[in-house]
Design a protein around this motif. Structure first.
Motif, short mmCIF file in Angstrom:
data_model
loop_
_atom_site.label_atom_id
_atom_site.label_comp_id
_atom_site.label_asym_id
_atom_site.label_seq_id
_atom_site.Cartn_x
_atom_site.Cartn_y
_atom_site.Cartn_z
N GLN A 1 -9.79 -11.92 0.54
CA GLN A 1 -10.92 -12.71 0.04
C GLN A 1 -11.25 -13.85 0.98
O GLN A 1 -12.41 -14.18 1.20
CB GLN A 1 -10.63 -13.24 -1.36
CG GLN A 1 -10.67 -12.16 -2.42
CD GLN A 1 -10.24 -12.66 -3.80
OE1 GLN A 1 -9.67 -13.73 -3.95
NE2 GLN A 1 -10.52 -11.86 -4.81
N ALA B 1 -6.45 -1.55 -1.45
CA ALA B 1 -7.21 -2.78 -1.20
C ALA B 1 -7.63 -2.88 0.26
O ALA B 1 -8.78 -3.25 0.57
CB ALA B 1 -6.40 -4.01 -1.61
N LEU C 1 0.38 -7.42 -3.72
CA LEU C 1 -1.07 -7.27 -3.87
C LEU C 1 -1.78 -8.61 -4.03
O LEU C 1 -2.86 -8.80 -3.47
CB LEU C 1 -1.39 -6.35 -5.05
CG LEU C 1 -2.87 -6.11 -5.33
CD1 LEU C 1 -3.53 -5.41 -4.14
CD2 LEU C 1 -3.04 -5.27 -6.59
N GLU C 2 -1.19 -9.54 -4.77
CA GLU C 2 -1.86 -10.83 -5.00
C GLU C 2 -2.06 -11.59 -3.70
O GLU C 2 -3.13 -12.17 -3.47
CB GLU C 2 -1.05 -11.67 -5.99
CG GLU C 2 -1.01 -11.08 -7.37
CD GLU C 2 0.12 -11.63 -8.21
OE1 GLU C 2 1.11 -12.11 -7.63
OE2 GLU C 2 0.00 -11.56 -9.43
N THR D 1 -11.56 -2.45 1.86
CA THR D 1 -12.14 -3.46 2.73
C THR D 1 -12.55 -2.89 4.08
O THR D 1 -13.58 -3.26 4.63
CB THR D 1 -11.14 -4.62 2.94
OG1 THR D 1 -10.71 -5.10 1.65
CG2 THR D 1 -11.76 -5.77 3.71
N THR E 1 -4.67 -9.68 -1.53
CA THR E 1 -6.00 -9.90 -2.09
C THR E 1 -6.53 -11.28 -1.74
O THR E 1 -7.69 -11.43 -1.34
CB THR E 1 -5.99 -9.69 -3.61
OG1 THR E 1 -5.57 -8.35 -3.89
CG2 THR E 1 -7.36 -9.91 -4.22
#
Length: 158
Positions: A89, A122, A81-82, A126, A85
């Protein structure tokens, strides 16, 4: 070339950062020469992605020869996930861009035995329309989730 070999041989983030600082053009060369798949197979950590994006902010929007963005590649190699993400971004439109096989990042996440519901969520936050987009084989992301025995939370999210 040194950056590619450092990544391929699982060099730590401090080595990668030092190489990027000494030779910033190495980040864009990594993508131009379609070497990011090997890099992510070996080292797909947040530190690597952050270092690459710091030196080459456009890296998240640079497709390789298969029209895959860094997000596609990261998901194919089970990024967490990190990493997802950070890439979203850096370039949110990546969630809506298909590769040469018309697969969206959500297709890869849904088909990954390691992608958790947080990654799928996520991507859907988006680009919600991705849930109904078929790939070149006319398969929607749910097909890949079921085919690869994704967890019930992933299936429910799709």
């Amino acid at each position: 070339v040194p950056l590619y070999y450092a990544l391929k041989n699982k060099a730590g983030p401090e080595v990668v950062a030092a190489l990027l600082q000494a030779y910033p053009a190495a980040a864009s060369n990594l993508f131009v020469h379609h070497q990011k798949n090997d890099a992510f197979k070996k080292t797909a950590g947040l530190e690597l992605v952050a270092a690459l994006l710091h030196v080459c902010p456009d890296a998240a929007s640079m497709p390789d020869g298969c029209c895959q963005l860094l997000l596609h590649c990261a998901l194919k190699h089970h990024a967490g996930l990190e990493v997802v993400t950070a890439l979203l971004q850096a370039y949110p439109a990546a969630a809506s861009e298909p590769d040469a096989h018309c697969k969206l990042p959500l297709h890869y996440a849904a088909g990954s035995y390691q992608a958790g519901p947080e990654v799928v969520t996520a991507l859907l936050q988006t680009y919600p329309a991705a849930v109904n987009k078929p790939d070149a084989h006319r398969n929607v992301p749910l097909y890949y989730a079921l085919k690869n025995k994704a967890g019930p939370e992933v299936v429910a999210a799709l």
